[in-house]
Structure formats: structure tokens, C-alpha cells
Design a protein around this motif. Structure first.
Motif, PDB file in Angstrom:
ATOM      1  N   VAL A 267      12.381 124.678 -31.008  1.00 19.20           N
ATOM      2  CA  VAL A 267      12.037 124.969 -29.611  1.00 19.20           C
ATOM      3  C   VAL A 267      11.288 123.774 -29.040  1.00 19.20           C
ATOM      4  O   VAL A 267      10.331 123.285 -29.654  1.00 19.20           O
ATOM      5  N   THR A 268      11.714 123.276 -27.882  1.00 20.44           N
ATOM      6  CA  THR A 268      11.043 122.137 -27.256  1.00 20.44           C
ATOM      7  C   THR A 268      10.531 122.438 -25.858  1.00 20.44           C
ATOM      8  O   THR A 268       9.770 121.638 -25.301  1.00 20.44           O
TER       9      THR A 268
ATOM     10  N   TYR B 179       5.066 119.139 -26.278  1.00 17.85           N
ATOM     11  CA  TYR B 179       4.798 117.709 -26.162  1.00 17.85           C
ATOM     12  C   TYR B 179       5.464 116.985 -27.340  1.00 17.85           C
ATOM     13  O   TYR B 179       5.544 117.532 -28.448  1.00 17.85           O
ATOM     14  N   ILE B 180       5.920 115.755 -27.086  1.00 15.75           N
ATOM     15  CA  ILE B 180       6.585 114.976 -28.142  1.00 15.75           C
ATOM     16  C   ILE B 180       5.932 113.610 -28.260  1.00 15.75           C
ATOM     17  O   ILE B 180       5.701 112.930 -27.256  1.00 15.75           O
ATOM     18  N   VAL B 181       5.635 113.231 -29.510  1.00 13.29           N
ATOM     19  CA  VAL B 181       5.134 111.888 -29.795  1.00 13.29           C
ATOM     20  C   VAL B 181       6.040 111.245 -30.834  1.00 13.29           C
ATOM     21  O   VAL B 181       6.688 111.934 -31.621  1.00 13.29           O
ATOM     22  N   PHE B 182       6.070 109.911 -30.834  1.00 13.84           N
ATOM     23  CA  PHE B 182       6.887 109.157 -31.774  1.00 13.84           C
ATOM     24  C   PHE B 182       6.019 108.527 -32.856  1.00 13.84           C
ATOM     25  O   PHE B 182       4.853 108.189 -32.616  1.00 13.84           O
TER      26      PHE B 182
ATOM     27  N   LEU C 200       3.181 122.696 -34.837  1.00 15.13           N
ATOM     28  CA  LEU C 200       3.415 121.259 -34.978  1.00 15.13           C
ATOM     29  C   LEU C 200       4.544 121.037 -35.977  1.00 15.13           C
ATOM     30  O   LEU C 200       4.467 121.486 -37.123  1.00 15.13           O
ATOM     31  N   ILE C 201       5.590 120.351 -35.526  1.00 21.37           N
ATOM     32  CA  ILE C 201       6.770 120.104 -36.356  1.00 21.37           C
ATOM     33  C   ILE C 201       7.053 118.607 -36.365  1.00 21.37           C
ATOM     34  O   ILE C 201       6.972 117.942 -35.327  1.00 21.37           O
ATOM     35  N   THR C 202       7.399 118.079 -37.528  1.00 18.13           N
ATOM     36  CA  THR C 202       7.803 116.671 -37.604  1.00 18.13           C
ATOM     37  C   THR C 202       9.271 116.568 -38.006  1.00 18.13           C
ATOM     38  O   THR C 202       9.765 117.355 -38.818  1.00 18.13           O
ATOM     39  N   PHE C 203       9.953 115.591 -37.406  1.00 11.67           N
ATOM     40  CA  PHE C 203      11.333 115.256 -37.739  1.00 11.67           C
ATOM     41  C   PHE C 203      11.418 113.746 -37.947  1.00 11.67           C
ATOM     42  O   PHE C 203      10.534 112.995 -37.501  1.00 11.67           O
ATOM     43  N   THR C 204      12.490 113.308 -38.593  1.00 14.15           N
ATOM     44  CA  THR C 204      12.713 111.882 -38.786  1.00 14.15           C
ATOM     45  C   THR C 204      14.183 111.564 -38.629  1.00 14.15           C
ATOM     46  O   THR C 204      15.048 112.346 -39.047  1.00 14.15           O
TER      47      THR C 204
ATOM     48  N   ARG D  23      12.841 103.405 -39.216  1.00 15.15           N
ATOM     49  CA  ARG D  23      11.458 103.893 -39.211  1.00 15.15           C
ATOM     50  C   ARG D  23      11.107 104.553 -37.872  1.00 15.15           C
ATOM     51  O   ARG D  23      10.269 104.088 -37.119  1.00 15.15           O
ATOM     52  N   PHE D  24      11.790 105.652 -37.604  1.00  6.55           N
ATOM     53  CA  PHE D  24      11.536 106.378 -36.365  1.00  6.55           C
ATOM     54  C   PHE D  24      11.482 107.874 -36.646  1.00  6.55           C
ATOM     55  O   PHE D  24      12.383 108.443 -37.278  1.00  6.55           O
ATOM     56  N   GLY D  25      10.417 108.511 -36.169  1.00 11.97           N
ATOM     57  CA  GLY D  25      10.298 109.952 -36.279  1.00 11.97           C
ATOM     58  C   GLY D  25       9.619 110.507 -35.049  1.00 11.97           C
ATOM     59  O   GLY D  25       9.123 109.759 -34.200  1.00 11.97           O
ATOM     60  N   TRP D  26       9.579 111.834 -34.930  1.00 10.63           N
ATOM     61  CA  TRP D  26       8.920 112.441 -33.786  1.00 10.63           C
ATOM     62  C   TRP D  26       8.283 113.776 -34.190  1.00 10.63           C
ATOM     63  O   TRP D  26       8.694 114.417 -35.150  1.00 10.63           O
ATOM     64  N   ALA D  27       7.246 114.130 -33.449  1.00 15.72           N
ATOM     65  CA  ALA D  27       6.574 115.406 -33.660  1.00 15.72           C
ATOM     66  C   ALA D  27       6.676 116.235 -32.389  1.00 15.72           C
ATOM     67  O   ALA D  27       6.579 115.700 -31.281  1.00 15.72           O
ATOM     68  N   ILE D  28       6.893 117.534 -32.560  1.00 21.05           N
ATOM     69  CA  ILE D  28       6.938 118.490 -31.447  1.00 21.05           C
ATOM     70  C   ILE D  28       5.675 119.346 -31.539  1.00 21.05           C
ATOM     71  O   ILE D  28       5.429 119.992 -32.559  1.00 21.05           O
ATOM     72  N   ILE D  29       4.882 119.352 -30.476  1.00 18.67           N
ATOM     73  CA  ILE D  29       3.516 119.894 -30.537  1.00 18.67           C
ATOM     74  C   ILE D  29       3.292 120.905 -29.405  1.00 18.67           C
ATOM     75  O   ILE D  29       3.637 120.648 -28.255  1.00 18.67           O
ATOM     76  N   LYS D  30       2.677 122.035 -29.746  1.00 18.24           N
ATOM     77  CA  LYS D  30       2.372 123.058 -28.738  1.00 18.24           C
ATOM     78  C   LYS D  30       1.106 122.741 -27.954  1.00 18.24           C
ATOM     79  O   LYS D  30       1.073 122.853 -26.730  1.00 18.24           O
ATOM     80  N   ASP D  31       0.050 122.384 -28.649  1.00 21.33           N
ATOM     81  CA  ASP D  31      -1.281 122.256 -28.047  1.00 21.33           C
ATOM     82  C   ASP D  31      -1.498 120.865 -27.441  1.00 21.33           C
ATOM     83  O   ASP D  31      -1.292 119.847 -28.119  1.00 21.33           O
ATOM     84  N   LYS D  32      -1.903 120.822 -26.199  1.00 23.38           N
ATOM     85  CA  LYS D  32      -2.106 119.538 -25.524  1.00 23.38           C
ATOM     86  C   LYS D  32      -3.213 118.722 -26.165  1.00 23.38           C
ATOM     87  O   LYS D  32      -3.120 117.493 -26.270  1.00 23.38           O
TER      88      LYS D  32
END
Length: 447
Positions: A145-146, A150-153, A272-276, A287-296
Motif C-alpha cells: 500500500v502506498t 512517504y517514500i525515501v531512497f 515501515l517497509i523496505t524494498f530493493t 545500489r538502489f532501494g526505497w522505504a514506504i513509511i506511514k508516519d511523517k
């Protein structure tokens, strides 16, 4: 008909462009780079190696073949039949044939002046276009779910792990008296432990297996940070968090939560979920991944960590990731890479299982067919790794047993597990897998 004034102006502009090196008269700046890349890609390596622009060179300028394990020679055509199988490393070369078929659409040609600054035009270190592509991909695949997230790299998942631990930790003047406890359930990916211990922060400490704390999470208000890997590395099982309570924070590592490795029962909806990209497309070296985050607040703390740690992720890495996702998201057949990956991994697991079924000395983890929401049917197991066990009482170190038979895996203790187990990588090249199967067949035949 163009007036003399406009004709003179046009010629003047063309001369300026030629002299500025933005254009080479009669061609474009990209021609030479494209020809160089094509020439290297065309170097014959007999299908058992590759030549690269940044690879080994002959006489200081001519690229040469870099051979797969157990192959040698100028064109990698010499096979050593007594060579050990490389079943330890997790390099996902199994997807290389897919990208060979999509070489044109996945190619990236970067100019010398590409994104020379620290940030994008909006002042961010993150490509918003790439964020949009990632969200679209998860929506199509149905594995996370996105919406409203929030998404960070990060530099793969690895950098994101510690960024998340930092964000979940107390981070205050009193944290050294009561640091967060970082835990995971064995067997688990070793980086959770080794990275936490390496940074040796006053804000958090690695505290072992979750079983030690299952009924003790209200320990003086201590924060618990639990790593959950699903599908799990090394055994491929879909797992859930063990610890509960208001002081528990969970980092969900979903690197293998893609249709080619596991059935998808539902979209992940964790805090909080991490993908790569390494396990999605196979491009571990990007060398690239991302995290999907609920809390600001957690998102902002992770951003701070990543900006101070590396000033964001390489713009070239983000560009390549964007190009690769473009290929996956093409309107023609959006499940092509997943169908290719799943078929490859399912067939490998089936071959391995068939061999081990003939042995009483070895066994594999139990995985059953399950319904997958992406394929809309029940699908067979297709794990990235085999978690092989030596069943004989005297075989206390399974790694040594396999090594003596020409099979190099990873010891069970590396994953905080028992050394009666060995992790065997099934995601390497077809050459590596074939050698593994051959050496296992010989070993099992000796039972």
C-alpha cells in the motif's frame, strides 16, 4: 523561403553548437558513446561471461571477457569440471536473460553534464518521477500500500535498515541509559545484527533473538525494534512480527515480496517497509532501494539520516532505476518480468527438490503451493534460496560436508541459525545453478 537575416542567424547558431561540444557536426554527442557501448556488448564470451565498459582491459584499452565461475579462456569457453559451485552469493543473475531481450529499451546513455548538482530542481535529493513510478508499480503488482505514505531512497535496502533503526530509536540525551533493543527471529539476514553492532550507537543495541523478549516488551519503557523479513532470507517463508506492545517498532524487509519469489496473499500494509531493486530487477550493483513509511515524523528522521550520511542517492542510480521500471510498466505485458522470473525460479526449485527427495541425508525447507493475488491462481513455490539441512547426527557442520563435495554455500550460523543448515543461492546465473545441480547429484548418489 528563409530570409538572408534568418539564414545567417541559423548558421551562426549551428556553428556555436558545434563549437560548444553539445553537438558534433553531422551527428550528436551520443553517437560515440553508443558505438563504444555496442562494441563492448558485441564481444563474444561464448555465453559464459560478459565484457563491460568499466571492466577488465587488455593492453590498457581493449575490454576483455569476465568469465562466470568455473569458466576461463579469452572467450570463457574453457570449463573446469572439478570446479566448486558458487551457491553462496546472492547476485541475482537469473534475470540477466530477460534484460538481454530488452537491451534497447532498458539502455541508459548519460551525458557528461547530467545532473551535476546536489539536488533536483525542487531542492530535493529524490526524483519525484521515480517516486510516481514506484507507486504505480506497487499498485499494479499489489504487494504494498502506498496511498498516503512517504517514500525515501537508500543505497539498496542496507542503508535504509540503519536509517530506520535510527528513526525508531529514542535519540535523546537519556537514550544511552536505556537504548533501543534491536532484535530479529532466527534464522535471519545477518546484516541486521552485523550492521547494528558495527555502528555501535548509544541509542540502540543488538539484543539477539525475539524469543528472548517475547513476554518482556514493557521493560522500563524500552523501545524494541524488530526486523521482520517476509519472505524470509534464508528459508523463503512468509513471516510476521513476534513482539507486540506500545514500545515495539517493526522494520519490515520485503526485498523478496515480488511474484517471482513468493505468492502474494495481500498488499503489505506495515508502518515501515523496505524494498530493493536488486531483487526486483536483478540490478544489485545499482545500489538502489526505497522505504514506504506511514508516519511523517519517522519519514523526516530517515530523510535527515540519509542526507547527512550520503547527501541522497546517486542521480545516475535513480535514472537507471527509472529506466528499468519504465520497461516493467510498459503497457504491452506488465507481468512479463514476473512471469519470466517465476518460471525460472519455480523450475530451479523443482529440479533441486527432485534431487534432494532421493536422499535421506539432506532435506529442504517445507514450502507449499499458495494462491497469489498477482497471478490470480495457486502457484508453486519459487524461493530465492534453499535452506538445506544435514539430517545425520554426525553431520554437525553441513557447510563442511557440502564444501568437500564442491558446493560453497553459507553456514547456518551466519543467519543466527544451526550449522546443520546451509543456505544455497538459487538466483545466480544458469551456469552457477547447473554446476550446483551437477555436484549435488553426485553427492546424493553417494548416499
Amino acid at each position: 523561403m528563409m530570409s538572408p537575416i534568418y539564414l545567417t542567424l541559423t548558421i551562426s547558431i549551428l556553428i556555436s553548437l558545434c563549437s560548444s561540444n553539445l553537438f558534433v557536426c553531422g551527428t550528436t554527442w551520443s553517437t560515440g558513446a553508443a558505438e563504444e557501448a555496442e562494441a563492448v556488448a558485441a564481444i563474444p564470451c561464448s555465453g559464459h561471461g560478459r565484457a563491460y565498459l568499466d571492466g577488465l582491459v587488455l593492453n590498457g584499452h581493449e575490454p576483455v571477457c569476465e568469465c562466470n565461475p568455473c569458466y576461463s579462456g579469452s572467450d570463457c569457453s574453457n570449463f573446469s569440471s572439478h570446479c566448486a559451485a558458487n551457491a553462496g552469493d546472492g547476485d541475482p543473475y537469473f534475470l540477466e536473460p530477460f534484460w538481454m531481450r530488452h537491451s534497447a529499451s532498458s539502455a541508459v546513455l548519460v551525458s557528461g553534464w547530467h545532473r551535476m548538482g546536489y539536488t533536483y530542481s525542487d531542492g530535493s535529493y529524490i526524483s519525484q518521477l521515480l517516486v510516481d513510478h514506484i507507486k504505480k508499480l506497487h499498485e499494479i503488482v499489489g504487494n504494498a500500500v502506498t496511498d498516503g505514505r512517504y517514500i525515501v531512497f537508500g543505497g539498496g535496502s542496507t542503508q535504509l535498515f540503519n536509517a530506520a533503526v535510527y528513526a525508531f530509536s529514542p535519540n535523546n540525551n537519556h537514550s544511552s541509559l536505556n537504548p533501543a533493543k534491536v532484535v530479529a527471529t532466527a534464522p535471519h539476514f545477518p546484516v541486521y545484527r552485523t550492521q547494528t553492532e558495527l555502528f555501535n550507537s548509544r541509542d540502540y543495541r543488538y539484543e539477539g533473538d525475539t524469543s528472548l523478549w517475547k513476554n518482556n516488551t514493557d521493560n522500563n519503557g524500552t523501545t524494541f525494534i524488530e526486523f521482520v523479513t517476509s519472505p524470509n532470507n534464508p528459508d523463503g517463508k512468509l513471516t510476521k512480527a513476534v513482539l507486540e506492545g506500545p514500545n515495539v517498532k517493526t522494520i519490515n524487509d520485503r526485498a523478496y515480496y515480488w511474484p517471482h519469489f513468493t505468492p502474494l496473499p495481500s498488499p503489505a500494509d506495515d508502518d515501515l517497509i523496505t524494498f530493493t531493486i536488486s531483487k526486483l530487477t536483478g540490478h544489485a550493483g545499482t545500489r538502489f532501494g526505497w522505504a514506504i513509511i506511514k508516519d511523517k515524523g519517522v519519514y523526516e528522521k530517515m530523510l535527515t539520516y540519509l542526507e547527512l550520511n550520503t547527501v541522497g542517492i546517486s542521480r545516475e542510480a535513480q535514472l537507471r532505476a527509472l529506466k528499468l521500471l519504465n520497461v516493467i510498466l510498459e503497457e504491452g505485458d506488465r507481468n512479463e518480468i514476473f512471469q519470466f522470473g517465476y518460471s525460472t525460479m519455480r523450475d530451479r526449485w523443482s529440479r533441486l527438490k527432485q534431487i534432494i527427495s532421493k536422499s535421506k541425508r539432506f532435506s529442504l525447507q517445507k514450502l507449499s503451493p499458495q494462491y497469489c493475488t498477482f497471478f490470480k491462481r495457486v502457484r508453486d513455490p519459487s524461493p530465492a534460496y534453499a535452506w538445506l539441512k544435514c539430517e545425520r547426527e554426525e553431520d554437525k557442520n553441513c557447510y563442511d560436508i557440502l564444501k568437500a563435495a564442491g558446493i560453497n554455500g553459507h553456514e547456518g550460523s551466519m543467519y543466527s541459525g544451526d550449522d546443520r543448515y546451509v543456505r544455497l543461492s538459487l538466483i545466480r546465473s544458469q551456469d552457477d545453478f547447473d554446476i550446483l545441480i551437477n555436484n549435488l547429484t553426485v553427492l546424493v548418489a553417494k548416499d
